[in-house]
Design a protein around this motif. Structure first.
Motif, short mmCIF file in Angstrom:
data_model
loop_
_atom_site.label_atom_id
_atom_site.label_comp_id
_atom_site.label_asym_id
_atom_site.label_seq_id
_atom_site.Cartn_x
_atom_site.Cartn_y
_atom_site.Cartn_z
N GLY A 1 2.92 5.79 -2.74
CA GLY A 1 1.94 6.86 -2.60
C GLY A 1 2.43 7.88 -1.59
O GLY A 1 3.42 7.67 -0.90
N ALA A 2 1.73 8.98 -1.56
CA ALA A 2 2.09 10.03 -0.60
C ALA A 2 0.86 10.40 0.19
O ALA A 2 -0.24 10.52 -0.37
N GLY A 3 1.03 10.57 1.46
CA GLY A 3 -0.07 11.00 2.32
C GLY A 3 0.21 12.39 2.83
O GLY A 3 1.09 13.09 2.32
N ASP A 4 -0.51 12.74 3.84
CA ASP A 4 -0.41 14.09 4.37
C ASP A 4 0.86 14.31 5.19
O ASP A 4 1.35 15.41 5.31
N GLY B 1 3.67 12.05 4.97
CA GLY B 1 4.86 11.39 4.45
C GLY B 1 4.58 10.64 3.17
O GLY B 1 3.45 10.62 2.68
N VAL C 1 5.21 6.90 1.04
CA VAL C 1 5.43 5.48 1.31
C VAL C 1 6.13 4.85 0.11
O VAL C 1 5.72 5.04 -1.03
N ALA D 1 7.10 -1.91 3.17
CA ALA D 1 6.66 -0.55 2.88
C ALA D 1 7.35 0.35 3.90
O ALA D 1 7.28 0.08 5.10
N LYS E 1 7.48 4.10 5.30
CA LYS E 1 6.88 5.44 5.30
C LYS E 1 7.96 6.42 5.73
O LYS E 1 8.53 6.28 6.82
N ARG F 1 0.74 14.16 14.78
CA ARG F 1 0.07 13.09 14.05
C ARG F 1 1.05 11.96 13.74
O ARG F 1 0.71 10.78 13.84
N GLU G 1 4.78 -3.84 6.82
CA GLU G 1 4.52 -4.86 5.81
C GLU G 1 4.03 -4.21 4.52
O GLU G 1 3.21 -3.29 4.55
N PHE G 2 4.50 -4.72 3.40
CA PHE G 2 4.02 -4.22 2.10
C PHE G 2 2.78 -5.01 1.68
O PHE G 2 2.76 -6.24 1.73
N CYS G 3 1.74 -4.29 1.31
CA CYS G 3 0.52 -4.94 0.83
C CYS G 3 0.47 -4.83 -0.68
O CYS G 3 0.33 -3.73 -1.23
N ASP H 1 -5.41 -0.82 -2.51
CA ASP H 1 -6.42 -0.51 -1.50
C ASP H 1 -7.82 -0.85 -2.01
O ASP H 1 -8.04 -1.07 -3.20
N ASN I 1 -8.09 3.45 2.93
CA ASN I 1 -7.20 3.08 4.04
C ASN I 1 -7.20 1.58 4.33
O ASN I 1 -6.56 1.14 5.28
N ASP J 1 -2.79 8.21 11.79
CA ASP J 1 -2.37 9.52 12.29
C ASP J 1 -3.53 10.38 12.78
O ASP J 1 -3.31 11.36 13.47
#
Ligand SMILES: Nc1ncnc2c1ncn2[C@@H]1O[C@H](COP(=O)(O)OP(=O)(O)OP(=O)(O)O)[C@@H](O)[C@H]1O
Length: 512
Positions: A123-126, A128, A130, A143, A145, A160, A194-196, A200, A246, A261
């Motif tokens: 996935g991508a966040g604001d 970076g 992952v 995981a 990032k 952040r 750690e990779f989950c 989510d 999250n 962040d």
């Protein structure tokens, strides 16, 4: 049994200094009779800056946090001793795998991107993207990032990124991420976590019948989140971004809170209180946002006269030179029950406009300044959403949502079957006045005692069978990664062409 920080806090009756991972957190003990205490659809309307469904807004002075955020406590991997400083995650096989890889290196004892096989973009966040990655030759999944340093600087998001990295470096708790390593290339800054495998809670909720969890499942997830928030508050971290997106699910079905962040760091003075639930023990804490040592940086607008100057960034970890904050005198019952940890940075104040619309606390929207109570508000919205499949104040647009949060009374859908105890807890948490909110005075200790959690044994929570356990990751998945090119690593080679260490093709890095 391996007793974790959260469990320890519930059980120990004579502790003065508790060790959380690599930080010794000083806990005052109120003893005996003396009584003396020493990317989603939840996005933003015009006028605010849109941050992938989050608000990080106009009142924020987060941009001055970076220079002051010079606390870097992630473990060092030199000599493979990293695990020593994370006792609660010490038995984790990933430490051994990392140690093995580092041990096989000549001279270069640091991990780098070239040590990983990138398998999939998670996935991508604001700030970076992952990736799922295998530490080459170990079968261990992580995981990673990956943040583009140029982009961070250009968009002023490096504060952040730094906040997240600093906070991750502090953590050692079963329901919070372990930061195994942080490394940099010329272009990228990378966090190894750690990779989950369970995705989510937002996605998991949508897979439930009628798109909401049973009360049993909601209690389970809420209780683990509550312990994680309690621990964060002990460290002086106000999370500020609680939402199901999250909360990740580990392969054993227990949770891992992610994404720090937007968190706020404060100084806090946790205390252990011997006695019953009705005592009032106030915590003292200092506002320290934004953390900045640059004298040009505007000082925070803090409603507390005790607001620290920005150079005082770190929470006070057993620093004998720092005078203890004076506590209120409290009356204790003669025969006490188990001690309670009170770790609420109640007086922390921030004027930042951060969070996700449907989860924003009224005081943030009103611009009143906010503290740790925002986490108890978001906890109430979170529990409501888990149980009802939607948040309580959602409007037709973001403006209406914000208006509803501030002005509309809380309502529950008719005939939802949600228990009185659950509704009562949500009502307590969603008090619009933060001072009347459950958790304001005694933090998580107050919330844990609510009848909704009556059936729970807090000390043994990690032994509870989770409502759902994710399917194990298919080992063949590791052999069939998607074919594509790969980024340059710090040694100037590319992972994809580094065929002597590869067993398959690689994913491309995509950025934003
Ligand atoms: N440890 C992890 N294990 C599995 N998936 C993860 C992990 N960390 C992040 N992800 C996935 O990657 C996505 C991006 O995560 P990331 O934390 O970068 O962004 P975010 O949650 O959208 O927040 P932000 O915008 O603040 O960066 C998440 O939505 C999550 O699905």
């Amino acid at each position: 049994m391996d007793v974790h920080a959260a469990d320890t806090l519930s059980l120990t009756s004579s502790i003065r200094d508790l060790s959380f991972g690599n930080n010794s957190v000083s806990i005052s003990f109120c003893s005996g009779s003396s009584g003396t205490v020493s990317g989603s659809d939840r996005s933003l309307s015009t006028g605010d800056s849109k941050v992938g469904g989050k608000v990080s807004g106009s009142m924020s002075r987060d941009d001055c946090q970076e220079e002051g955020s010079n606390v870097s406590r992630e473990p060092s991997f030199r000599g493979c001793g990293g695990h020593v400083s994370k006792p609660h995650r010490g038995s984790d096989v990933r430490w051994e795998a990392i140690g093995g890889v580092l041990g096989g290196k000549d001279g270069d004892s640091e991990l780098g991107l070239g040590d990983f096989r990138l398998l999939r973009k998670l996935g991508a966040g604001d700030i970076g993207s992952v990736y799922l990655a295998e530490l080459r030759g170990t079968g261990c999944l992580f995981a990673v990032k990956v943040m583009d340093k140029g982009m961070l600087e250009g968009s002023k998001k490096s504060v952040r990124a730094r906040t997240e990295r600093d906070i991750l470096g502090l953590l050692d708790h079963p329901f919070l991420p372990t930061l195994y390593s942080h490394f940099e290339t010329d272009k990228f800054s990378c966090l190894l976590m750690e990779f989950c495998s369970g995705g989510d809670l937002h996605t998991l909720r949508q897979r439930q019948p009628q798109k909401h969890f049973s009360e049993h499942a909601a209690r389970f997830y809420a209780s683990e989140v509550l312990l994680a928030l309690e621990y964060l508050h002990v460290l002086g971290v106000v999370y500020r971004d609680l939402k199901p997106e999250n909360i990740l699910v580990r392969d054993d079905g227990h949770i891992m809170m992610s994404d720090f962040d937007l968190s706020l760091r404060c100084s806090v003075n946790p205390v252990l209180v011997q006695g019953s639930s009705d005592m009032a023990c106030r915590m003292s804490a200092y506002c320290i946002e934004p953390s900045c040592i640059d004298p040009k940086c505007e000082l925070p607008v803090c409603v507390e006269p005790r607001c620290l100057q920005p150079s005082c960034f770190k929470p006070r970890f057993s620093n004998p030179k720092v005078p203890r904050v004076k506590m209120e005198r409290i009356r204790l019952p003669a025969s006490g029950s188990l001690p309670q940890l009170i770790a609420e940075p109640t007086n922390a104040r921030s004027m930042s406009f951060v969070g996700t619309h449907e989860y924003l606390a009224p005081e943030i929207i009103r611009g009143d300044g906010h503290g740790s109570s925002v986490d108890w508000w978001t906890f109430g919205i979170f529990l409501y959403e888990l149980l009802h499949g939607r948040t309580p104040f959602k409007g037709n647009g973001n403006r209406e949502t914000l208006f509803n949060v501030v002005g509309q009374p809380l309502k529950f859908p008719e005939g939802s079957g949600v228990s009185f105890a659950a509704k009562d807890l949500i009502r307590g948490l969603l008090a619009k006045d933060p001072q009347k909110r459950l958790g304001f005075k005694r933090g998580a200790a107050e919330i844990k005692q609510h009848p909704f959690f009556e059936s729970l044994n807090w000390a043994l929570i990690r032994s509870i069978l989770p409502p759902e356990i994710p399917k194990p990751v298919d080992p063949s998945f590791l052999k069939h990664a998607v074919k594509s090119s790969a980024p340059s690593n710090e040694k100037g080679t590319t992972a994809a062409t580094d065929s002597d260490r590869s067993s398959g093709p690689y994913l491309d890095f995509e950025f934003f």
